[in-house]
Design a protein around this motif. Structure first.
Motif, PDB file in Angstrom:
ATOM      1  N   CYS A 105      -0.535   6.713  -6.616  1.00  0.00           N
ATOM      2  CA  CYS A 105      -1.743   7.492  -5.925  1.00  0.00           C
ATOM      3  C   CYS A 105      -2.871   6.302  -5.470  1.00  0.00           C
ATOM      4  O   CYS A 105      -3.488   5.406  -5.428  1.00  0.00           O
ATOM      5  N   THR A 106      -3.380   7.748  -4.376  1.00  0.00           N
ATOM      6  CA  THR A 106      -4.855   6.719  -4.227  1.00  0.00           C
ATOM      7  C   THR A 106      -6.025   7.021  -5.117  1.00  0.00           C
ATOM      8  O   THR A 106      -5.919   7.400  -5.347  1.00  0.00           O
TER       9      THR A 106
ATOM     10  N   CYS B 218       2.214   2.433  -3.115  1.00  0.00           N
ATOM     11  CA  CYS B 218       1.239   2.909  -4.430  1.00  0.00           C
ATOM     12  C   CYS B 218       1.241   4.488  -4.556  1.00  0.00           C
ATOM     13  O   CYS B 218       2.232   5.508  -4.233  1.00  0.00           O
TER      14      CYS B 218
ATOM     15  N   THR C  42       0.585  -1.260   0.258  1.00  0.00           N
ATOM     16  CA  THR C  42       0.043   0.155  -0.070  1.00  0.00           C
ATOM     17  C   THR C  42       1.192   1.262   0.127  1.00  0.00           C
ATOM     18  O   THR C  42       0.311   2.663  -0.962  1.00  0.00           O
ATOM     19  N   HIS C  43       1.881   1.280   0.992  1.00  0.00           N
ATOM     20  CA  HIS C  43       3.318   2.834   1.302  1.00  0.00           C
ATOM     21  C   HIS C  43       3.623   3.267  -0.249  1.00  0.00           C
ATOM     22  O   HIS C  43       3.914   3.698  -0.072  1.00  0.00           O
TER      23      HIS C  43
ATOM     24  N   THR D  24      -6.062  -0.825  -8.166  1.00  0.00           N
ATOM     25  CA  THR D  24      -4.912  -0.416  -7.631  1.00  0.00           C
ATOM     26  C   THR D  24      -4.219  -2.033  -7.049  1.00  0.00           C
ATOM     27  O   THR D  24      -4.559  -2.687  -7.086  1.00  0.00           O
TER      28      THR D  24
ATOM     29  N   GLU E   2      -8.699   7.902  -3.998  1.00  0.00           N
ATOM     30  CA  GLU E   2      -8.966   8.922  -3.442  1.00  0.00           C
ATOM     31  C   GLU E   2      -8.385   9.868  -4.173  1.00  0.00           C
ATOM     32  O   GLU E   2      -9.432  11.035  -4.990  1.00  0.00           O
TER      33      GLU E   2
ATOM     34  N   PHE F  50      -7.184  -1.787  -0.879  1.00  0.00           N
ATOM     35  CA  PHE F  50      -8.593   0.282  -0.409  1.00  0.00           C
ATOM     36  C   PHE F  50      -9.661  -0.322  -0.498  1.00  0.00           C
ATOM     37  O   PHE F  50     -10.656  -0.312  -0.590  1.00  0.00           O
TER      38      PHE F  50
END
Ligand code: OAA
Ligand code: MG
Length: 596
Positions: free
Chosen positions: A452-453, A450, A447-448, A469, A455, A473
């Motif tokens: 972009c999120t 990625c 996850t860290h 992704t 959101e 998420f």
């Protein structure tokens, strides 16, 4: 008296000439049509065999006929009760790595129970036995090693590969996942600690694809490591020397492949987590010689293609209506880009026209023809000089991502870079200026890492952007609507591709089979799921998705003249019958036979 075979007997007690004793055989009773296992082990050895052990679920009759009397507590549990007991123990573990260790231990005790538990709690446990926790486990494998699983081939034992394979006790081998540990997930060279990834992939073949656990073999080519942390770690269990390279490495791989072909003709081999150059070389060298594919290039590429297919359906656009920027030309990035290229050609574009749609960016910036850093498979992805003439650049010596966005106006952003935040607010805002509904695949893990999120994409596009992704998420509420981002991982592809290729006896795995697999995955996404922004099916449906993928692969194999000649409904039927369910088989004691 029931005879317990000792070591010598196991090796002398051969079922087939030249083969070690098998622990059991798959049988059908000709009178009743019942399936059963003919079991050659007795007593403690049976309890120590992870394929056969039922522990408290052995019936009273089996306990007597298989030499187990007195070795078990008197209570008899059903598989469901055992799974409840195991789940309680799982929940007691304080962190994900401890949960991984617990599940590995359970798999070593009873495969059936392990898979029952995994299937009952798929969404909770896939992230433990697979990405991301399996990565954490590989990082520390020499510190947490429990029982060994699979086969390690080294420069010292490659000459004995036939004896090693023939010494396996499982009834047959149809599926091999092999790594040399040089690029495990995004974690780099982990030497033979990388075996964890072969084991994790096999677990998904079984749980998600439905391949029988007793026909799978995780493997590691332990050819050393260049990771100083491992070389200096007194607990490291792999070969303690720099990696074998060049002709010596290639010779070992060649002998390995020949060994697999001699001992397990028709088996499927999955290449996993090799370094990029080796991965492309091995795939290229062996794909016509052995039933094989590379998960990181073809598997990830096809999952991303499936996500793009769904996105096009939602947007009612064609591949040729979009412009693509792919950042990070590793195995996944190259695989994805080549798939997009193939789709563009399938829509009728020439290679030259198709090239104009794809902007591939790597360390050196946008790939342009004539670049000495271009690697073989990247050549058709490089832009022509004319295509970038007159572009306004931030720095004239290099065409970066921002330059591509500003000048080429891509509508699809794909990131496989492990650079968190690469798809910044500014990048997303500029993209949204030229595309109302951009498609963003931010695929780096965990996850860290990625790009972009989800959101950030929805903010930049007023909730209209379509996102997938690499890591999961949480959903988001946007103006009264729930928006979701799919997790784009090759687990949607490889278990089904493997099952389909094996059951339909494909002689090769072709690119067209992967396209058929991508289509099958995309078609699984319902209009209601599309409305929430999902580009891939939900994890809870993944077993049925794998069956659909397997059928699509089998049908394509037949169409290409490479698989069994059955009609579509027959293929669907044999796939569904082939999917193994974790439940205990019935056992009958077999006579231990000896070689003549
Ligand atoms: O294992 C995964 O989650 C995806 C994969 O193949 C990789 O990152 O190498
Ligand atoms: Mg991989």
């Amino acid at each position: 008296m029931v005879q317990e075979p000792g070591w010598g007997q196991i090796h002398a007690g051969r079922v087939e000439k030249g083969a070690a004793m098998k622990t059991f055989g798959f049988k059908i009773d000709p009178l009743t049509g019942e399936d059963y296992y003919e079991v050659y082990l007795r007593g403690r050895q049976l309890l120590n065999d992870s394929h056969l052990n039922k522990a408290s679920a052995f019936t009273k009759e089996e306990r007597l006929s298989l030499g187990l009397d007195g070795m078990l507590r008197s209570g008899v549990s059903s598989l469901d009760t055992q799974a409840n007991r195991a789940y309680e123990a799982f929940l007691r573990k304080p962190d994900d790595l401890e949960r991984y260790i617990y599940l590995a231990g359970l798999q070593d005790r009873s495969e059936t129970l392990f898979y029952r538990l995994l299937l009952d709690h798929l969404e909770e446990m896939v992230p433990i036995v697979y990405t991301p926790t399996v990565g954490q486990a590989c990082m520390q494998m020499s510190h947490i090693q429990r029982r060994y699983r699979g086969i390690y081939i080294t420069p010292d034992n490659i000459a004995n590969i036939d004896q090693i394979f023939q010494g396996l006790s499982q009834p047959q081998v149809n599926l091999i996942v092999v790594t040399d540990g040089e690029r495990i997930l995004g974690l780099g060279d982990l030497g033979s600690d990388g075996m964890g990834i072969s084991v994790g992939k096999v677990s998904l073949y079984v749980a998600v694809g439905g391949v029988h656990p007793a026909v799978c073999l995780p493997m590691c080519l332990d050819v050393g490591t260049n990771n100083p942390r491992l070389l200096e770690d007194p607990l490291y269990l792999g070969i303690r020397r720099p990696r074998l390279r060049g002709a010596e490495y290639e010779e070992l791989v060649e002998k390995f492949i020949l060994g697999v072909k001699r001992n397990f003709p028709g088996a499927l081999l999955q290449w996993e987590d090799f370094a990029k150059q080796t991965a492309f070389k091995n795939l290229d060298r062996y794909r016509e010689r052995i039933l094989s594919f590379n998960d990181d290039i073809q598997g990830t590429g096809s999952t991303a293609l499936a996500a793009l297919m769904t996105a096009m359906r939602i947007k009612k656009s064609r591949f040729q209506d979009e412009r693509y920027v792919i950042v990070g030309m590793g195995q996944a990035g190259t695989g994805i880009a080549l798939n997009i290229l193939a789709m563009l050609k399938e829509e009728g574009l020439s290679a030259e026209e198709a090239r104009k749609h794809i902007f591939a960016v790597d360390m050196q910036g946008l790939l342009i023809e004539g670049d000495p850093l271009l690697e073989g498979p990247q050549e058709p992805l490089a832009q022509r000089h004319e295509a970038v003439q007159g572009w306004q650049l931030d720095d004239p010596s290099r065409i970066g991502l921002a330059d591509v966005i500003r000048n080429a106006h891509p509508s699809v952003l794909i990131g496989v870079t492990a650079q968190p935040g690469l798809f910044s607010e500014a990048i997303l805002a500029e993209t949204a200026k030229h595309s109302e509904r951009p498609i963003v695949l931010a695929l780096s893990n965990p996850t860290h890492k990625c790009e972009c999120t989800p959101e950030a994409v929805w903010k930049a596009t007023d909730g209209k952007g379509l996102v997938a992704t690499g890591s999961p998420f949480a959903p988001m509420d946007w103006k009264g609507q729930t928006l979701l981002a799919s997790q784009c991982n090759n687990m949607y592809i490889f278990p089904g591709v493997g099952l389909g290729a094996l059951v339909c006896k494909a002689s090769r795995v072709t690119d067209r089979m992967f396209f058929a697999a991508s289509r099958a995955i995309s078609e699984f996404v319902t209009p209601a799921q599309e409305a929430m922004g999902l580009l891939l099916p939900e994890m809870k449906d993944i077993r049925q998705v794998s069956a659909a993928v397997a059928a699509a692969v089998g049908i394509e194999a037949r169409n290409e003249g490479l698989g069994r000649l059955l009609d579509d409904s027959q293929i669907e039927a044999i796939i569904s019958k082939a999917q193994w369910e974790p439940k205990y088989a019935s056992y009958r004691p077999g006579t231990i036979r000896h070689a003549d």
